[in-house]
Design a protein around this motif. Structure first.
Motif, PDB file in Angstrom:
ATOM      1  N   UNK A   3       0.837  -1.192   0.000  1.00  0.00           N
ATOM      2  CA  UNK A   3       0.000   0.000   0.000  1.00  0.00           C
ATOM      3  C   UNK A   3       0.878   1.250   0.000  1.00  0.00           C
ATOM      4  N   UNK A   4       0.507   2.275  -0.757  1.00  0.00           N
ATOM      5  CA  UNK A   4       1.298   3.508  -0.767  1.00  0.00           C
ATOM      6  C   UNK A   4       1.273   4.176   0.605  1.00  0.00           C
ATOM      7  N   UNK A  58      -4.613  16.250   7.221  1.00  0.00           N
ATOM      8  CA  UNK A  58      -4.865  15.318   6.125  1.00  0.00           C
ATOM      9  C   UNK A  58      -3.831  14.202   6.105  1.00  0.00           C
ATOM     10  N   UNK A  59      -4.190  13.130   5.416  1.00  0.00           N
ATOM     11  CA  UNK A  59      -3.243  12.126   4.969  1.00  0.00           C
ATOM     12  C   UNK A  59      -3.304  12.129   3.442  1.00  0.00           C
ATOM     13  N   UNK A  60      -2.156  12.217   2.806  1.00  0.00           N
ATOM     14  CA  UNK A  60      -2.161  12.315   1.347  1.00  0.00           C
ATOM     15  C   UNK A  60      -1.147  11.341   0.743  1.00  0.00           C
ATOM     16  N   UNK A  61      -1.378  11.055  -0.523  1.00  0.00           N
ATOM     17  CA  UNK A  61      -0.427  10.303  -1.322  1.00  0.00           C
ATOM     18  C   UNK A  61      -0.399  10.972  -2.691  1.00  0.00           C
ATOM     19  N   UNK A  62       0.773  11.044  -3.285  1.00  0.00           N
ATOM     20  CA  UNK A  62       0.889  11.694  -4.590  1.00  0.00           C
ATOM     21  C   UNK A  62       1.850  10.904  -5.475  1.00  0.00           C
ATOM     22  N   UNK A  72      -2.976  11.621  -5.552  1.00  0.00           N
ATOM     23  CA  UNK A  72      -3.613  10.338  -5.874  1.00  0.00           C
ATOM     24  C   UNK A  72      -4.527   9.828  -4.770  1.00  0.00           C
ATOM     25  N   UNK A  73      -4.313  10.284  -3.541  1.00  0.00           N
ATOM     26  CA  UNK A  73      -5.162   9.837  -2.431  1.00  0.00           C
ATOM     27  C   UNK A  73      -5.210  10.933  -1.382  1.00  0.00           C
ATOM     28  N   UNK A  74      -6.379  11.098  -0.790  1.00  0.00           N
ATOM     29  CA  UNK A  74      -6.569  12.157   0.196  1.00  0.00           C
ATOM     30  C   UNK A  74      -7.648  11.742   1.179  1.00  0.00           C
TER      31      UNK A  74
END
Length: 239
Positions: A3-4, A58-62, A72-74
């Motif tokens: 998982x990212x 926040x939790x983020x993925x880019x 890509x994810x938020x």
């Protein structure tokens, strides 16, 4: 498949991009400031609509390696930190400093945690606003590489003398002066700032004056919208 990794982040600034997207500047733990495209985030059917706002942890993925990345994810990691009145403008002020002064993709150890804790403290009505801002400003200047030597005079190398006066020169530090006006600092004030003795109103005022001078040198002629909004807020409240 692994998982990212989701990274803690806060929104610093957003602006519309194309028909339904946004360009977003984020302050990310261990990553510093990054710019991303949030595709479709302004669409009425977007799952992240309403999440890209200040003071919401926040939790983020880019993805992407260019200066402009793709979000890509938020997801929200907790409830929004509620700031009102003077505390709201103070939070916006911190966001502007970070937005304008942080270098993209540069790590600033401890700064994200300090920013988060400062926002939480600002949301506590029992905490005084000005000392919180001064503490964060001093840390930010240090992290940017513009921390001042509060112990020794830049011109002589001698220890700061409580009985002497000094002017602040951004590229050098505190320089001895015979003048005594509203823009200079007593040695006592400089020592107090270094010790963050903000229970003393004179030291607190001197720290604010120092921060104004230091950040003016970094910001140049760029006006801070948060200051304009706060001035308008005070003017309306006094009517």
């Amino acid at each position: 498949m692994t998982e990212p990794e989701l990274l803690p982040a806060f929104v610093l600034h957003t602006r519309p991009y194309r028909e339904t997207s946004q360009l977003v500047d984020l302050f990310v733990a261990s990553m510093g400031k990054i710019s991303v495209v949030a595709k479709g985030s302004r669409s009425s059917r977007s799952s992240v609509k309403g999440l890209l706002q200040p003071f919401l942890p926040l939790h983020i993925c880019y993805s992407g390696n260019s200066s402009l990345k793709t979000l890509s994810q938020l997801e929200a990691r907790s409830a929004q930190i509620v700031l009102q009145g003077e505390r709201l403008f103070s939070g916006l002020y911190l966001n502007e400093l970070l937005y304008y002064l942080l270098e993209p993709d540069a790590e600033y150890p401890g700064l994200f945690s300090s920013y988060f804790q400062t926002l939480l403290a600002l949301s506590n009505q029992q905490e005084l606003v000005s000392p919180l801002l001064r503490q964060f400003e001093l840390l930010l200047l240090q992290q940017l590489g513009y921390g001042s030597d509060f112990c020794y005079a830049a011109d002589s190398g001698l220890p700061i003398d409580p009985a002497c006066f000094y002017r602040y020169e951004p590229e050098a530090g505190f320089v001895t002066t015979a003048l005594c006006n509203h823009s200079v600092f007593s040695g006592r004030e400089i020592i107090g700032i270094s010790e963050q003795d903000f229970s003393d109103e004179n030291i607190l005022a001197a720290a604010r004056r120092f921060s104004r001078q230091a950040f003016a040198a970094l910001l140049g002629n760029r006006p801070l919208k948060s200051r304009e909004l706060y001035s308008a807020f005070i003017a309306r409240r006094s009517e």
